[in-house]
Scaffold this motif. Structure first.
Motif, PDB file in Angstrom:
ATOM      1  N   CYS A 161       0.822  -1.211   0.000  1.00 44.82           N
ATOM      2  CA  CYS A 161       0.000   0.000   0.000  1.00 44.82           C
ATOM      3  C   CYS A 161       0.857   1.262   0.000  1.00 44.82           C
ATOM      4  O   CYS A 161       0.581   2.232  -0.714  1.00 44.82           O
ATOM      5  N   GLU A 187      -7.786  -0.804   3.089  1.00 44.85           N
ATOM      6  CA  GLU A 187      -6.642   0.113   3.017  1.00 44.85           C
ATOM      7  C   GLU A 187      -6.444   0.623   1.591  1.00 44.85           C
ATOM      8  O   GLU A 187      -6.205   1.799   1.360  1.00 44.85           O
ATOM      9  N   SER A 194      -9.011   3.041   0.705  1.00 47.49           N
ATOM     10  CA  SER A 194      -8.804   4.336   1.367  1.00 47.49           C
ATOM     11  C   SER A 194      -7.875   5.230   0.545  1.00 47.49           C
ATOM     12  O   SER A 194      -7.865   6.444   0.694  1.00 47.49           O
TER      13      SER A 194
END
Ligand code: C2E
Ligand code: CA
Ligand code: CA
Length: 811
Positions: free
Chosen positions: A666, A705, A708
């Motif tokens: 990420c 995640e 997001s």
């Protein structure tokens, strides 16, 4: 000798017509004898026969009777022959008259009988009778003794002249008793025999008895031994007894000889011998035993055998002496196989031996004997022989037998651990030329050097063996990967290729290597040999100095992988790995609403490889991480460029499960978006169902995640995996991509059509977008559109194309 008192009372028979005599006799013998009375001739004889009296009184004064005939009738009965008969005569009978009766041996009593005289006369006769019987018995005993116990008995007078002897037949000294009588001992016994006894004879005559053993000879020269007793019987008589003890003597001599023989045997024996008593204490040690144990006989005597024969096993643990077991169990007991003898000075000797109990005459173990010998040399030899049996004499490498053994073991282990195992056949190229031109001595030395190098180039668990000639087989257990096998065999090949120095000369060799792998090529030992051999053959055919795998696939895969790695090592990935783009089209207006980034690899020869040919390898080697990052970054750069040029489309990038699982994905994505300036909501990540099939919570966290960051998420190849629909509902997913296989078959196979319909309805229900993949025809597009799919991707709308082409298409 015999107790006469134990006899029943003596019986007296009186044959008489008038009872008065009988009364006198009964009176005379009251309490001393039984008196029986008989009258009449016939009754008298019958009674005499049944009574067997000890004495008979016969009245011969009976008128009208032939007393003489009665007398002889009595004497004629065998049991009565020696029975004294006393005749009772008339009172006037005189001696002449009695004489005339002709009754030999009879005694007479005159009438009237007097009690005293009768008693005295009868008792005299009975006593005589008893004595005669004793004498007779003694004579019988004597003759029995002479018969059963070989003893020569002789009597001599003071001049040593023979009085008598018991040797009637002359068995002892060749002279019968009759001839011996009167002869001097020298002549009677023979000069030699006499000489041996002269001194004791003289002493015995002087009054001191002698008992001694002497050696005698018979007239025919035969030697015998006698135990002699000389006993003086009064002043003038000497009794000599000689018992034949030749048999005893012979036994003694035989025993002595036997012992001596045993002693000499034990002393010259090559084996060590220790004898013990029944308590296990040493009674004997032969010189070899002294030698091996380091104990002298005198020091060892009476010591416990465990102290002298100190045995240990190969681990140094003390072993009990087999003697005790032999004694306890009454059987022969062998020493342990790995037995070592600790010598008195501490040295160790390998020994073998056994202990046996020695039974005495009563069958009890009276002691034990241990026999053993030194086998140190034999044992060392056995070790050498074993080594020879399993090693090549020239190079001292394991030979084929040992290799086979290790291979089977390694296969077993590999089966359990699931590890890979390599079998390499390494053959020196053109080695025969060296042998032919330089001679075998040089060839042998080179082989030894090659063996040394190979050994040095291997890992500790590997085995290099020589099969004879210039061929080596190398067993490599526990290989992590095919690459490792490749690297190790390359290393060996290179080691052999380095120059060899022999004295002044330098030799350049090369080797070809064939490799077979467990379990990739085979699980069977013989087949692994054959495959390695076949691979070696190919390596030779390829022009030697090569390593070849048996399996072409492995070979290929390995080469590809090596190239892949090489490209990365060389920093050439920018030029080597390309990103193609395939359009996604909205069927309503045929506008390009998005593109999917698809990786390509351009090899050194210019050929373009599709992902199927290198992505699995890249995943195995971990290269997928830098590769995936490369595509992601390129796609973002291109996407940003297109947006800046006014194209409203999203860019989809495939992300492998491995990338997602890697730490910091990420972060990296965020950094890439930032670095390239790509708008996150224009970026779509395509994940396969397999990514979702893992731990639900982890997947949820991971997807959240990503979301997001602002990117959208598509599920690739939907319908082929096993994702649970219930979870699918809760995951933050934006797009489902219907897998190509359903699209391909939906027109021909009704179940595929049904699946497509179901996926569409489900996506609509869940508010997800849909993309159909692999659309190759207008019919497929129409059918999909009828179901409600708007966005199509497939060759029908455009194949994956280089970025320049996509640029052109978009403008
Ligand atoms: P995918 O994600 O399902 O990509 C679609 C594949 O279908 C592509 O193959 C594409 O050329 C092929 N395709 C598209 N339309 C048609 C059609 O009408 N007919 C047929 N027969 N095929 C069509 P490609 O490019 O060989 O890629 C194969 C797979 O490799 C991809 O399947 C994807 O899973 C993986 N891949 C490609 N690029 C990447 C990448 O950058 N990263 C990762 N992780 N995987 C990638
Ligand atoms: Ca895809
Ligand atoms: Ca797909």
């Amino acid at each position: 000798m015999f107790n006469e008192r134990l006899r029943e009372p003596e019986r007296i028979l009186i044959i008489d017509d008038s009872p008065s005599n009988a009364r006198v006799v009964a009176e005379a013998l009251r309490g001393q004898a039984e008196v029986h009375h008989a009258s009449g001739e016939r009754a008298a004889l019958g009674m005499a026969r049944s009574l067997k009296p000890d004495l008979i009184l016969l009245d011969i004064a009976v008128p009208g009777r032939d007393s003489r005939a009665v007398y002889h009738a009595l004497k004629a009965m065998p049991p009565l022959r020696d029975v004294p008969i006393i005749c009772i005569t008339g009172k006037d009978a005189d001696d002449d008259q009695l004489q005339a009766l002709g009754m030999d041996g009879a005694d007479f009593l005159r009438q009237p009988l007097s009690v005293q005289e009768t008693r005295a006369r009868i008792q005299t006769h009975l006593t005589l009778q008893r004595k005669a019987r004793l004498l007779e018995r003694a004579a019988q005993d004597m003759s029995d003794m002479r018969r059963y116990f070989p003893v020569f008995i002789a009597y001599w007078n003071a001049d040593l002249r023979n009085i008598s002897c018991n040797d009637a037949e002359g068995c002892w000294f060749g002279l019968p008793a009759a001839d011996m009588a009167g002869l001097h001992a020298r002549d009677a016994l023979g000069a030699d025999n006499y000489r041996a006894m002269a001194e004791p004879l003289r002493q015995a005559l002087a009054g001191s008895d002698a008992l001694f053993e002497s050696r005698f000879s018979r007239p025919d020269g035969e030697i015998w031994y006698g135990r002699v007793a000389l006993i003086s019987r009064g002043a003038n008589v000497l009794m000599m007894s000689i018992a034949d003890v030749t048999d005893d003597k012979r036994t003694q001599h035989a025993l002595f000889d036997e012992k001596e023989r045993a002693r000499v045997t034990l002393n010259v024996l090559a084996d060590a011998v220790i004898a013990t008593d029944d308590d296990g204490r040493v009674t004997f040690l032969n010189p070899i035993a002294e030698n091996l144990t380091g104990w002298q006989f005198d020091d060892a005597l009476n010591q416990p055998v465990d102290m002298i024969l100190l045995l240990r096993n190969s681990q140094g643990r003390a072993l009990p002496s087999p003697t005790h077991l032999a004694l306890a169990e009454r059987r022969t007991v062998g020493m342990a196989l790995d037995c070592e003898l600790q010598q008195r000075d501490g040295g160790l000797l390998a020994v073998v031996g056994r202990a046996a109990p020695v039974m005495d005459h009563a069958g009890r173990p009276g002691g034990a004997v241990v026999v053993f010998h030194d086998v140190s040399e034999a044992r060392a030899m056995a070790v050498r022989m074993t080594h020879l049996a399993y090693h090549d004499a020239l190079t001292n490498l394991p030979n084929r037998i040992l290799l086979q053994d290790r291979l089977l073991q390694a296969l077993q282990q590999a089966e359990q651990s699931g590890e890979r195992l390599g079998l390499l056949m390494l053959d020196l190229d053109h080695f025969q030329l060296i042998n032919d031109s330089m001679g075998h001595a040089v060839g042998d030395q080179l082989l030894q050097l090659v063996a040394l190098r190979l050994q040095q180039g291997l890992r500790p668990g590997d085995t290099v063996s020589r099969q004879g000639g210039d061929e080596f087989i190398i067993l490599m257990p526990g290989l992590g990967s095919i690459e490792q096998a490749g690297m190790l065999s390359e290393k060996l090949r290179r080691l052999v290729a380095e120059p060899f120095q022999l004295g002044e000369s330098r030799y350049d060799l090369s080797a070809s290597v064939g490799i077979s792998l467990y379990p990739d090529d085979s699980r069977d030992a013989d087949e692994l040999y054959r495959h390695a051999d076949a691979a070696l053959y190919h390596a030779k055919q390829q022009g030697r100095n090569h390593c070849r795998f048996f399996s072409g696939e492995i070979e290929e895969a390995l080469l590809t992988r090596q190239a892949l790695e090489r490209h990365f090592r060389m920093g050439a990935e920018q030029e080597s790995f390309l990103v193609y783009y395939q359009p996604k089209v909205d069927v309503e207006d045929l506008s390009t609403v998005g593109v999917e980034a698809l990786m390509r690899w351009r090899k050194e020869d210019g050929a373009i490889l599709a992902p199927a040919e290198f992505i699995p390898l890249a995943e195995k080697t971990g290269l997928i991480l830098p590769l995936g990052q490369l595509v992601l970054r390129q796609a973002c750069l291109d996407g940003k460029r297109w947006h800046d040029a006014g194209c409203d489309l999203h860019v989809a990038v495939n992300v492998s499960a491995m990338q997602i699982a890697a730490a910091g994905f990420c972060e990296q994505l965020r950094a890439t978006l930032k670095e390239t300036g790509m708008a996150p909501d224009r970026l779509q990540l395509e994940l396969t169902e397999s990514v979702l099939a893992r731990d639900v919570e982890l997947t949820m966290a991971m997807l959240s995640e990503l979301k997001s960051l602002g990117v959208s998420i598509a599920i690739d190849d939907f319908g082929t995996g096993y994702s649970s629909l219930s979870y699918l509902k809760s995951f933050p997913i934006d797009v489902l991509k219907i897998d190509q296989s359903f699209v391909r078959d939906m027109l021909s196979d009704s179940s595929s059509g049904a699946i497509v319909a179901a996926i569409v309805r489900m996506a609509q229900a869940m508010g997800l977008s849909l993309v159909a993949e692999g659309v190759e025809s207008a019919e497929q597009a129409h059918a999909l559109a009828r179901q409600g799919v708007r966005i199509m991707q497939g060759f029908y709308y455009g194949k994956p194309m280089p970025v320049e082409e996509m640029d052109r298409r978009l403008s």
